[in-house]
Design a protein around this motif. Structure first.
Motif, PDB file in Angstrom:
ATOM      1  N   THR A  79       0.837  -1.207   0.000  1.00 14.31           N
ATOM      2  CA  THR A  79       0.000   0.000   0.000  1.00 14.31           C
ATOM      3  C   THR A  79       0.865   1.248   0.000  1.00 14.31           C
ATOM      4  O   THR A  79       0.602   2.205  -0.734  1.00 14.31           O
ATOM      5  CB  THR A  79      -0.922  -0.003   1.234  1.00 14.31           C
ATOM      6  N   LYS A  80       1.919   1.245   0.826  1.00 15.81           N
ATOM      7  CA  LYS A  80       2.811   2.403   0.890  1.00 15.81           C
ATOM      8  C   LYS A  80       3.529   2.622  -0.439  1.00 15.81           C
ATOM      9  O   LYS A  80       3.737   3.750  -0.862  1.00 15.81           O
ATOM     10  CB  LYS A  80       3.821   2.230   2.025  1.00 15.81           C
ATOM     11  N   LYS A  81       3.889   1.525  -1.088  1.00 18.79           N
ATOM     12  CA  LYS A  81       4.571   1.636  -2.377  1.00 18.79           C
ATOM     13  C   LYS A  81       3.631   2.224  -3.429  1.00 18.79           C
ATOM     14  O   LYS A  81       4.033   3.052  -4.248  1.00 18.79           O
ATOM     15  CB  LYS A  81       5.067   0.260  -2.816  1.00 18.79           C
ATOM     16  N   ILE A  82       2.357   1.816  -3.394  1.00 23.36           N
ATOM     17  CA  ILE A  82       1.372   2.331  -4.351  1.00 23.36           C
ATOM     18  C   ILE A  82       1.170   3.828  -4.149  1.00 23.36           C
ATOM     19  O   ILE A  82       1.081   4.604  -5.099  1.00 23.36           O
ATOM     20  CB  ILE A  82       0.023   1.589  -4.199  1.00 23.36           C
ATOM     21  N   ARG A  83       1.109   4.254  -2.896  1.00 24.50           N
ATOM     22  CA  ARG A  83       0.835   5.661  -2.591  1.00 24.50           C
ATOM     23  C   ARG A  83       2.064   6.564  -2.679  1.00 24.50           C
ATOM     24  O   ARG A  83       1.943   7.785  -2.649  1.00 24.50           O
ATOM     25  CB  ARG A  83       0.236   5.774  -1.191  1.00 24.50           C
ATOM     26  N   GLY A  84       3.252   5.962  -2.721  1.00 21.39           N
ATOM     27  CA  GLY A  84       4.465   6.760  -2.826  1.00 21.39           C
ATOM     28  C   GLY A  84       4.988   7.246  -1.490  1.00 21.39           C
ATOM     29  O   GLY A  84       5.741   8.204  -1.423  1.00 21.39           O
ATOM     30  N   THR A  85       4.605   6.577  -0.409  1.00 14.42           N
ATOM     31  CA  THR A  85       5.068   6.986   0.918  1.00 14.42           C
ATOM     32  C   THR A  85       5.995   5.941   1.524  1.00 14.42           C
ATOM     33  O   THR A  85       6.124   5.854   2.732  1.00 14.42           O
ATOM     34  CB  THR A  85       3.867   7.190   1.863  1.00 14.42           C
ATOM     35  N   ASP A  86       6.652   5.148   0.685  1.00 19.66           N
ATOM     36  CA  ASP A  86       7.505   4.069   1.180  1.00 19.66           C
ATOM     37  C   ASP A  86       8.919   4.538   1.517  1.00 19.66           C
ATOM     38  O   ASP A  86       9.718   3.769   2.019  1.00 19.66           O
ATOM     39  CB  ASP A  86       7.562   2.932   0.165  1.00 19.66           C
ATOM     40  N   GLY A  87       9.257   5.790   1.249  1.00 18.86           N
ATOM     41  CA  GLY A  87      10.570   6.312   1.609  1.00 18.86           C
ATOM     42  C   GLY A  87      11.623   6.091   0.545  1.00 18.86           C
ATOM     43  O   GLY A  87      12.784   6.417   0.748  1.00 18.86           O
ATOM     44  N   LYS A  88      11.251   5.532  -0.596  1.00 19.75           N
ATOM     45  CA  LYS A  88      12.211   5.329  -1.679  1.00 19.75           C
ATOM     46  C   LYS A  88      12.548   6.691  -2.281  1.00 19.75           C
ATOM     47  O   LYS A  88      11.663   7.498  -2.520  1.00 19.75           O
ATOM     48  CB  LYS A  88      11.582   4.417  -2.730  1.00 19.75           C
ATOM     49  N   ASN A  89      13.828   6.932  -2.530  1.00 17.87           N
ATOM     50  CA  ASN A  89      14.310   8.204  -3.085  1.00 17.87           C
ATOM     51  C   ASN A  89      13.876   9.392  -2.235  1.00 17.87           C
ATOM     52  O   ASN A  89      13.447  10.419  -2.742  1.00 17.87           O
ATOM     53  CB  ASN A  89      13.807   8.404  -4.522  1.00 17.87           C
ATOM     54  N   ASN A  90      14.001   9.221  -0.917  1.00 19.35           N
ATOM     55  CA  ASN A  90      13.591  10.326  -0.049  1.00 19.35           C
ATOM     56  C   ASN A  90      14.601  11.460  -0.114  1.00 19.35           C
ATOM     57  O   ASN A  90      15.750  11.282  -0.500  1.00 19.35           O
ATOM     58  CB  ASN A  90      13.399   9.845   1.388  1.00 19.35           C
ATOM     59  N   ARG A  91      14.147  12.630   0.259  1.00 18.63           N
ATOM     60  CA  ARG A  91      15.006  13.812   0.195  1.00 18.63           C
ATOM     61  C   ARG A  91      15.922  13.843   1.411  1.00 18.63           C
ATOM     62  O   ARG A  91      15.487  13.659   2.538  1.00 18.63           O
ATOM     63  CB  ARG A  91      14.163  15.076   0.161  1.00 18.63           C
ATOM     64  N   THR A  92      17.209  14.082   1.152  1.00 19.30           N
ATOM     65  CA  THR A  92      18.169  14.198   2.237  1.00 19.30           C
ATOM     66  C   THR A  92      18.858  15.544   2.127  1.00 19.30           C
ATOM     67  O   THR A  92      18.824  16.194   1.087  1.00 19.30           O
ATOM     68  CB  THR A  92      19.230  13.078   2.162  1.00 19.30           C
ATOM     69  N   ALA A  93      19.494  15.963   3.212  1.00 20.43           N
ATOM     70  CA  ALA A  93      20.191  17.245   3.210  1.00 20.43           C
ATOM     71  C   ALA A  93      21.378  17.180   2.256  1.00 20.43           C
ATOM     72  O   ALA A  93      22.122  16.200   2.219  1.00 20.43           O
ATOM     73  CB  ALA A  93      20.669  17.579   4.610  1.00 20.43           C
ATOM     74  N   LYS A  94      21.533  18.239   1.479  1.00 24.71           N
ATOM     75  CA  LYS A  94      22.650  18.276   0.516  1.00 24.71           C
ATOM     76  C   LYS A  94      23.935  18.638   1.254  1.00 24.71           C
ATOM     77  O   LYS A  94      23.956  19.559   2.072  1.00 24.71           O
ATOM     78  CB  LYS A  94      22.353  19.307  -0.571  1.00 24.71           C
ATOM     79  N   VAL A  95      24.985  17.902   0.954  1.00 23.13           N
ATOM     80  CA  VAL A  95      26.278  18.144   1.577  1.00 23.13           C
ATOM     81  C   VAL A  95      27.213  18.716   0.510  1.00 23.13           C
ATOM     82  O   VAL A  95      27.269  18.190  -0.615  1.00 23.13           O
ATOM     83  CB  VAL A  95      26.865  16.820   2.158  1.00 23.13           C
ATOM     84  N   ALA A  96      27.924  19.776   0.861  1.00 24.68           N
ATOM     85  CA  ALA A  96      28.852  20.389  -0.088  1.00 24.68           C
ATOM     86  C   ALA A  96      30.029  19.462  -0.342  1.00 24.68           C
ATOM     87  O   ALA A  96      30.632  18.934   0.589  1.00 24.68           O
ATOM     88  CB  ALA A  96      29.337  21.713   0.446  1.00 24.68           C
ATOM     89  N   LYS A  97      30.345  19.246  -1.626  1.00 24.82           N
ATOM     90  CA  LYS A  97      31.467  18.392  -1.983  1.00 24.82           C
ATOM     91  C   LYS A  97      32.754  19.201  -1.931  1.00 24.82           C
ATOM     92  O   LYS A  97      32.795  20.364  -2.322  1.00 24.82           O
ATOM     93  CB  LYS A  97      31.262  17.806  -3.375  1.00 24.82           C
ATOM     94  N   ILE A  98      33.813  18.558  -1.496  1.00 23.42           N
ATOM     95  CA  ILE A  98      35.105  19.257  -1.395  1.00 23.42           C
ATOM     96  C   ILE A  98      36.010  18.854  -2.529  1.00 23.42           C
ATOM     97  O   ILE A  98      36.063  17.762  -2.962  1.00 23.42           O
ATOM     98  CB  ILE A  98      35.790  18.957  -0.040  1.00 23.42           C
TER      99      ILE A  98
END
Length: 101
Positions: A82-101
């Motif tokens: 059900t979560k996968k159908i609704r798009g709330t399964d956490g796949k490809n969730n947004r994370t904080a962007k970290v500056a690359k050095i």
């Protein structure tokens, strides 16, 4: 052998307290500088979960997983589908962007 309440001498009528269903009001604060709003209390809406847009593949895979969970009597697998159908399964969730050095 079971006895009735009348036979035991405890035959007073049973009185159940009534529960008020009227909305409750907050009491007004007396003698304070800050006055809080007075009125009917309302419950907050639950926090919304971040949704991603599920693809057709996610919907098909989720539906199959949900059916398998139903057939195998596994509520966890059914919920995952059900979560996968609704798009709330956490796949490809947004994370904080970290500056690359």
């Amino acid at each position: 052998m079971a006895q009735t309440r009348g036979a035991t001498g405890n035959s007073k009528p049973r009185v159940f307290p009534t529960i008020s269903t009227a909305p409750s009001r907050k009491p007004r604060a007396v003698g304070t500088k800050k006055t809080k709003p007075v009125g009917v209390t309302k419950k907050r809406a639950p926090a919304t979960h971040h949704k991603r847009k599920p693809s057709i593949k996610d919907k098909v895979v989720g539906a199959v997983e949900k059916v398998v969970g139903t057939v195998e009597h596994k509520p966890g697998k059914k919920a995952a589908g059900t979560k996968k159908i609704r798009g709330t399964d956490g796949k490809n969730n947004r994370t904080a962007k970290v500056a690359k050095i």
